[in-house]
Design a protein around this motif. Sequence first.
Motif, PDB file in Angstrom:
ATOM      1  N   HIS A 122      13.226  26.680 -33.672  1.00  0.00           N
ATOM      2  CA  HIS A 122      13.709  25.860 -35.115  1.00  0.00           C
ATOM      3  C   HIS A 122      15.210  24.708 -35.304  1.00  0.00           C
ATOM      4  CE1 HIS A 122       9.718  27.758 -37.578  1.00  0.00           C
ATOM      5  NE2 HIS A 122      10.866  29.255 -37.085  1.00  0.00           N
ATOM      6  N   THR A 123      15.759  25.149 -34.663  1.00  0.00           N
ATOM      7  CA  THR A 123      16.712  24.298 -34.651  1.00  0.00           C
ATOM      8  C   THR A 123      16.736  23.235 -33.974  1.00  0.00           C
ATOM      9  OG1 THR A 123      18.757  26.186 -34.849  1.00  0.00           O
ATOM     10  CG2 THR A 123      19.502  24.183 -34.290  1.00  0.00           C
ATOM     11  N   LEU A 124      16.492  23.057 -32.759  1.00  0.00           N
ATOM     12  CA  LEU A 124      15.988  21.937 -32.067  1.00  0.00           C
ATOM     13  C   LEU A 124      15.053  21.055 -32.369  1.00  0.00           C
ATOM     14  CD1 LEU A 124      17.069  23.002 -27.591  1.00  0.00           C
ATOM     15  CD2 LEU A 124      18.331  20.982 -29.434  1.00  0.00           C
ATOM     16  N   ASP A 125      13.795  21.821 -32.527  1.00  0.00           N
ATOM     17  CA  ASP A 125      13.186  21.127 -33.307  1.00  0.00           C
ATOM     18  C   ASP A 125      13.590  20.031 -34.607  1.00  0.00           C
ATOM     19  OD1 ASP A 125       9.885  20.974 -32.966  1.00  0.00           O
ATOM     20  OD2 ASP A 125      10.102  21.795 -35.003  1.00  0.00           O
ATOM     21  N   LYS A 126      13.912  20.648 -35.538  1.00  0.00           N
ATOM     22  CA  LYS A 126      14.665  19.373 -36.140  1.00  0.00           C
ATOM     23  C   LYS A 126      15.666  19.014 -36.048  1.00  0.00           C
ATOM     24  CE  LYS A 126      13.242  22.411 -40.445  1.00  0.00           C
ATOM     25  NZ  LYS A 126      12.712  24.406 -39.886  1.00  0.00           N
ATOM     26  N   VAL A 127      16.112  19.492 -35.108  1.00  0.00           N
ATOM     27  CA  VAL A 127      17.703  18.340 -34.888  1.00  0.00           C
ATOM     28  C   VAL A 127      17.004  17.393 -34.235  1.00  0.00           C
ATOM     29  CG1 VAL A 127      19.491  18.486 -32.869  1.00  0.00           C
ATOM     30  CG2 VAL A 127      19.653  19.715 -34.860  1.00  0.00           C
ATOM     31  N   THR A 128      15.972  17.355 -33.158  1.00  0.00           N
ATOM     32  CA  THR A 128      15.699  16.708 -32.209  1.00  0.00           C
ATOM     33  C   THR A 128      14.987  15.555 -32.664  1.00  0.00           C
ATOM     34  OG1 THR A 128      15.135  18.160 -30.600  1.00  0.00           O
ATOM     35  CG2 THR A 128      12.892  15.869 -30.603  1.00  0.00           C
TER      36      THR A 128
END
Length: 174
Positions: free
Chosen positions: A98-104
């Motif tokens: 979820h972190t990298l998905d949202k940051v991306t």
Amino acid sequence: MKTLLDENQLNDGVEKLADAINAHYGDKPLTIICILTGSIVLGADLIRKLRMPTRVGVLQTSSYEGTERGDLTINAEMMLDIKDREVLLIDDIFDTGHTLDKVTALVADYGPTSLQSAVLLCKTGRQEVEYRPEFIAFDIPDEFVVGYGLDYNDEYRNLPYLACLEDSDLEPNA
Ligand code: 5GP
Ligand code: MG
Ligand code: MG
């Protein structure tokens, strides 16, 4: 605490990660965005192995209380200008994703020419999103790990190796 990856293994993994990134981008100028706080050690080691002209920036996310996931917050106040730049996000570990998905998604709004990500660790079988990082140094089992930048309640980031936290290491009532 049980050692999962020692200093030599980490060094070899980061070396291979840098080789893959160098091979992919060649001489193109690259902007690295380190996701704080977990990626500080990886970021410091990795950027010194990159051969292209490199800019380095940071943003901060947090989602953990002890070993439990909470709501994700993203602080992008210190973001560099990345419009029309090749951008590579660096994070410590890809867990649920979820972190990298949202940051991306957030960083894509700044208008980079390209946007990829590199992580030290990917926890097997935990992903809840379609997104996958392009560069991964190690796949690891589903255990809570600390060291080499990764924390438990803000401790252990300074360990030069990666260790699995065991029940006896957990703080009572945490
Ligand atoms: P995700 O959003 O992929 O579930 O989680 C990403 C973030 O959670 C990582 O950047 C890291 O900060 C934290 N995290 C996930 N798994 C672990 C773990 O095993 N140990 C530590 N210390 N942090 C973790
Ligand atoms: Mg993190
Ligand atoms: Mg943490």
